[in-house]
Design an enzyme around this catalytic site. Sequence first.
Site, PDB file in Angstrom:
ATOM      1  N   SER A 143      13.265   2.797  -1.786  1.00 40.20           N
ATOM      2  CA  SER A 143      13.861   2.148  -2.979  1.00 40.20           C
ATOM      3  C   SER A 143      14.191   3.156  -4.075  1.00 40.20           C
ATOM      4  O   SER A 143      15.319   3.052  -4.572  1.00 40.20           O
ATOM      5  CB  SER A 143      12.866   1.102  -3.483  1.00 40.20           C
ATOM      6  N   HIS A 146       1.270   1.707   2.740  1.00 42.02           N
ATOM      7  CA  HIS A 146       2.009   2.003   1.426  1.00 42.02           C
ATOM      8  C   HIS A 146       1.162   2.396   0.275  1.00 42.02           C
ATOM      9  O   HIS A 146       0.114   1.685   0.078  1.00 42.02           O
ATOM     10  CB  HIS A 146       3.137   0.767   1.165  1.00 42.02           C
TER      11      HIS A 146
END
Lengths: 199, 199
Positions: free
Chosen positions: A177, A122
């Site tokens: 998100s 990530h």
Amino acid sequence: MKLMAVTDNQHSMENLMSIILKIHEYVDYIQIREKSRTANEVYTLGKRLIDEGVAKEKLIINDRIDVATLLNIKNVHLPGNGLPVEQVKKLNSQYFAGVSVHSQEEAQIAQKNKADYVLYGHCFQTNSKKGKPPIELQSIKKIKKQLSIPIFVIGGITEDRVEQLADLGADGVAIMSAIFSSSNPLESVKKLNERCWRL
Amino acid sequence: MKLMAVTDNQHSMENLMSIILKIHEYVDYIQIREKSRTANEVYTLGKRLIDEGVAKEKLIINDRIDVATLLNIKNVHLPGNGLPVEQVKKLNSQYFAGVSVHSQEEAQIAQKNKADYVLYGHCFQTNSKKGKPPIELQSIKKIKKQLSIPIFVIGGITEDRVEQLADLGADGVAIMSAIFSSSNPLESVKKLNERCWRL
């Protein structure tokens, strides 16, 4: 730059449907990544999305190649602990198969094994990967140089970080998100789309 | 009477391999039902079992039709929350597809939807179904009368209960704990095999 929305396994089926139906026209791909749902639930979600007019070509099914096959969806995403991409491509070379990678070496192996894209990250601190350190952003550049297939990046990406990632060579951003936890997913996707479209 | 061993999702991969390699010659089927494992783990387990000489025809893959496909295994078992059997059979009528059912009605629907067998239970109190009441054993007889496909029964079955289940019309027994939690799985399977063979 391509824009992929990735579902966050946090919503009810109804909410998920409703968000995806709002945003689908503004993204290139929607990856259905609902790890805690049953095969039947993922199948039903996919079927309903297609029935409601979401283009099959935009849908990517995470992990469950069988669900993708039953829905006649060609885009699949193989997580790190998923089925081996070389076997999936051997089964049917028509699959457009992405693979999650966490290093330069894994990216090269994925390409060698006929992955159609890699998903690398990530990139930034994110709640879904708490405790694990993010990648060095410069590694995107290095990986990009060694690959002929597209590199998507994931992890804590927000609208204002998209340009930096494009500069480093990313071909696409995968966003969870900032879309699915947004108080206004449609607004967020429109802004992301605006940024990506210009890059 | 047929004998199916069902893995219990409680063993290490090595232990599981070792038990299956010991017992496979004494059972008709081994259902790989490792719900908490990843697709890659189930695939690897199946591949290793086949490499070690377990007959593909004896293996049944639970839930993951994709894993079965990659391993070229035709036997699949669909749990209650799994993919719809009619779609799986439509995809490839060569699949030998079992379906878990919990009532007479579900059994009839499964048959109508082209299931090749049903798995009905649970017959007796068992730790894996704690808190849920077992079926009425007489219902096996009723279901059997209405089906043309075989009915396997499951749940708390031990060697001394096999005959009673055969008398009620069960075509096969599916056994988890009495094999995989046994202190001597080979001995237990041999005794079960002896009973089933005579019925």
